[in-house]
Design a protein around this motif. Structure first.
Motif, PDB file in Angstrom:
ATOM      1  N   GLY A  14       0.833  -1.199   0.000  1.00 27.57           N
ATOM      2  CA  GLY A  14       0.000   0.000   0.000  1.00 27.57           C
ATOM      3  C   GLY A  14       0.870   1.251   0.000  1.00 27.57           C
ATOM      4  O   GLY A  14       0.606   2.212  -0.730  1.00 27.57           O
ATOM      5  N   GLY A  53      -2.487  -2.813   1.762  1.00 28.11           N
ATOM      6  CA  GLY A  53      -3.444  -1.786   2.191  1.00 28.11           C
ATOM      7  C   GLY A  53      -2.886  -0.848   3.244  1.00 28.11           C
ATOM      8  O   GLY A  53      -3.610  -0.006   3.781  1.00 28.11           O
ATOM      9  N   TRP A  57      -4.682   1.405   6.118  1.00 30.60           N
ATOM     10  CA  TRP A  57      -5.030   0.739   7.381  1.00 30.60           C
ATOM     11  C   TRP A  57      -4.282  -0.575   7.531  1.00 30.60           C
ATOM     12  O   TRP A  57      -4.167  -1.326   6.559  1.00 30.60           O
ATOM     13  CB  TRP A  57      -6.541   0.458   7.387  1.00 30.60           C
ATOM     14  CG  TRP A  57      -7.071  -0.079   8.676  1.00 30.60           C
ATOM     15  CD1 TRP A  57      -7.325  -1.385   8.962  1.00 30.60           C
ATOM     16  CD2 TRP A  57      -7.425   0.662   9.842  1.00 30.60           C
ATOM     17  NE1 TRP A  57      -7.811  -1.493  10.230  1.00 30.60           N
ATOM     18  CE2 TRP A  57      -7.891  -0.248  10.806  1.00 30.60           C
ATOM     19  CE3 TRP A  57      -7.396   2.026  10.172  1.00 30.60           C
ATOM     20  CZ2 TRP A  57      -8.324   0.126  12.060  1.00 30.60           C
ATOM     21  CZ3 TRP A  57      -7.831   2.407  11.440  1.00 30.60           C
ATOM     22  CH2 TRP A  57      -8.286   1.461  12.367  1.00 30.60           C
ATOM     23  N   ARG A  60      -3.020  -4.924  12.397  1.00 29.44           N
ATOM     24  CA  ARG A  60      -2.217  -5.140  13.597  1.00 29.44           C
ATOM     25  C   ARG A  60      -1.837  -3.837  14.299  1.00 29.44           C
ATOM     26  O   ARG A  60      -1.392  -3.858  15.430  1.00 29.44           O
ATOM     27  CB  ARG A  60      -0.973  -5.978  13.274  1.00 29.44           C
ATOM     28  CG  ARG A  60      -0.032  -5.350  12.283  1.00 29.44           C
ATOM     29  CD  ARG A  60       1.094  -6.301  11.898  1.00 29.44           C
ATOM     30  NE  ARG A  60       1.951  -5.689  10.888  1.00 29.44           N
ATOM     31  CZ  ARG A  60       1.687  -5.629   9.598  1.00 29.44           C
ATOM     32  NH1 ARG A  60       0.580  -6.176   9.121  1.00 29.44           N
ATOM     33  NH2 ARG A  60       2.516  -5.042   8.762  1.00 29.44           N
ATOM     34  N   ASN A 134      -9.142 -13.633   4.777  1.00 26.92           N
ATOM     35  CA  ASN A 134      -9.200 -14.029   6.196  1.00 26.92           C
ATOM     36  C   ASN A 134      -8.377 -13.085   7.062  1.00 26.92           C
ATOM     37  O   ASN A 134      -7.287 -12.671   6.657  1.00 26.92           O
ATOM     38  CB  ASN A 134      -8.600 -15.432   6.379  1.00 26.92           C
ATOM     39  CG  ASN A 134      -9.397 -16.451   5.619  1.00 26.92           C
ATOM     40  OD1 ASN A 134     -10.533 -16.754   5.957  1.00 26.92           O
ATOM     41  ND2 ASN A 134      -8.806 -16.975   4.565  1.00 26.92           N
TER      42      ASN A 134
HETATM   43  N1  UDP Z   1      -5.337  -8.339   5.764  1.00 24.05           N
HETATM   44  C1  UDP Z   1      -6.002  -9.428   6.296  1.00 24.05           C
HETATM   45  N2  UDP Z   1      -5.924 -10.641   5.667  1.00 24.05           N
HETATM   46  C2  UDP Z   1      -5.187 -10.819   4.545  1.00 24.05           C
HETATM   47  C3  UDP Z   1      -4.477  -9.721   4.020  1.00 24.05           C
HETATM   48  C4  UDP Z   1      -4.583  -8.491   4.643  1.00 24.05           C
HETATM   49  O1  UDP Z   1      -6.679  -9.316   7.326  1.00 24.05           O
HETATM   50  O2  UDP Z   1      -5.172 -11.938   4.005  1.00 24.05           O
HETATM   51  C5  UDP Z   1      -5.510  -7.014   6.400  1.00 24.05           C
HETATM   52  C6  UDP Z   1      -4.594  -6.795   7.583  1.00 24.05           C
HETATM   53  O3  UDP Z   1      -5.284  -5.997   8.532  1.00 24.05           O
HETATM   54  C7  UDP Z   1      -3.452  -5.991   6.979  1.00 24.05           C
HETATM   55  C8  UDP Z   1      -4.194  -5.119   5.982  1.00 24.05           C
HETATM   56  O4  UDP Z   1      -5.200  -5.989   5.455  1.00 24.05           O
HETATM   57  O5  UDP Z   1      -2.761  -5.211   7.931  1.00 24.05           O
HETATM   58  C9  UDP Z   1      -3.371  -4.565   4.872  1.00 24.05           C
HETATM   59  O6  UDP Z   1      -2.508  -5.551   4.362  1.00 24.05           O
HETATM   60  P1  UDP Z   1      -0.911  -5.466   4.574  1.00 24.05           P
HETATM   61  O7  UDP Z   1      -0.609  -4.967   5.938  1.00 24.05           O
HETATM   62  O8  UDP Z   1      -0.333  -6.783   4.186  1.00 24.05           O
HETATM   63  O9  UDP Z   1      -0.539  -4.355   3.500  1.00 24.05           O
HETATM   64  P2  UDP Z   1       0.873  -3.762   3.033  1.00 24.05           P
HETATM   65  O10 UDP Z   1       1.759  -3.709   4.260  1.00 24.05           O
HETATM   66  O11 UDP Z   1       1.428  -4.685   2.000  1.00 24.05           O
HETATM   67  O12 UDP Z   1       0.538  -2.417   2.468  1.00 24.05           O
END
Ligand code: UDP
Length: 239
Positions: A14, A53, A57, A60, A134
């Protein structure tokens, strides 16, 4: 340049879509990232994209909220990013389909593996949204899952650093960059390539990962054409 891979899974965080703002979507940045994707698609490379994302948001980091609900919000954030990426690709004249792991059929197709593969075979770029569908997972794990499902040759993990280091290069000026690494190294040394669920998934399914910098989006084309930039994580580093 000639492509080295036939089918790739590109993981875009993101953050990479946020530009200098650090949050939200910077559409010029998205367009810059999508140009080399178009070039590679025109070269005949089948490209699937998993978007993160974190620019909106992260479950965690949600503090007091219930984690499952916070993760649902994170997955919805990835859907916003997927639509942004799809729009940029379409503006560049690339055929694209968005598939979501949580149904929102008024907005995008539901994730159907065989359909995704058909799109890829027809030269369409497929953007996978909503992670695995999930809570308690990451979009890195979604990238490894989708890569295994569509039988991608490699995961291209575009990041803010130009590879994997033995310590944080922003903190330690003597940090050493690895050209290649094994999954065992990543797991045993707890190197911050991707979370352990994602790394084990790639190891178990023999999917290599190339970690490279998106500072210059043209790196996407360089990596797809086999130039050794970044760090390659694979099962056996002797071959
Ligand atoms: N997320 C989730 N299940 C998944 C993938 C993503 O619940 O299979 C949620 C989780 O809250 C995560 C958010 O989507 O923090 C955004 O994804 P991520 O943190 O992996 O994004 P990135 O760090 O790649 O921007």
């Amino acid at each position: 340049m000639q492509p080295k891979y036939k089918r790739v899974l590109l993981k875009l965080s993101g953050e990479s879509l946020a530009g200098n703002e650090g949050h939200g979507i910077d559409f010029d940045t998205v367009l810059r990232i999508c140009r080399p994707i178009k070039t590679c698609s025109l070269m005949g490379v089948q490209i699937a994209i998993v978007v993160g994302g974190g620019n909106f948001w992260r479950g965690r980091s949600s503090g007091q909220m219930d984690r499952t609900r916070a993760d649902h919000m994170g997955m919805l954030a990835t859907a916003i990013n997927a639509l942004g990426v799809a729009d940029a690709l379409e503006q560049l004249g690339v055929q694209v389909r968005v598939q979501t792991a949580i149904s929102m059929q008024e907005v995008a197709e539901p994730y159907i593996r065989n359909r995704a593969v058909r799109h890829l075979e027809k030269g369409r770029v497929v953007v996978f949204a909503c992670g695995t569908g999930n809570p308690f997972f990451s979009t890195d794990t979604a990238a490894s899952l989708r890569a295994a499902e569509i039988e991608a040759d490699i995961i291209l993990k575009a990041t803010m650093v130009d590879g994997v280091y033995d310590s944080d290069p922003k903190v330690n000026p003597n940090a050493k960059k690895f050209d290649t690494l094994s999954f065992m190294d990543v797991l045993n040394k707890d190197l911050k390539v991707m979370d352990s669920t994602a790394a084990s998934m790639c190891r178990d399914n023999h999917i290599p990962i190339c970690v490279f910098s998106l500072d210059d989006p043209e790196n996407i084309e360089r990596v797809i054409c086999g130039q050794s930039i970044g760090t390659i994580v694979k099962e056996d580093t002797t071959v």
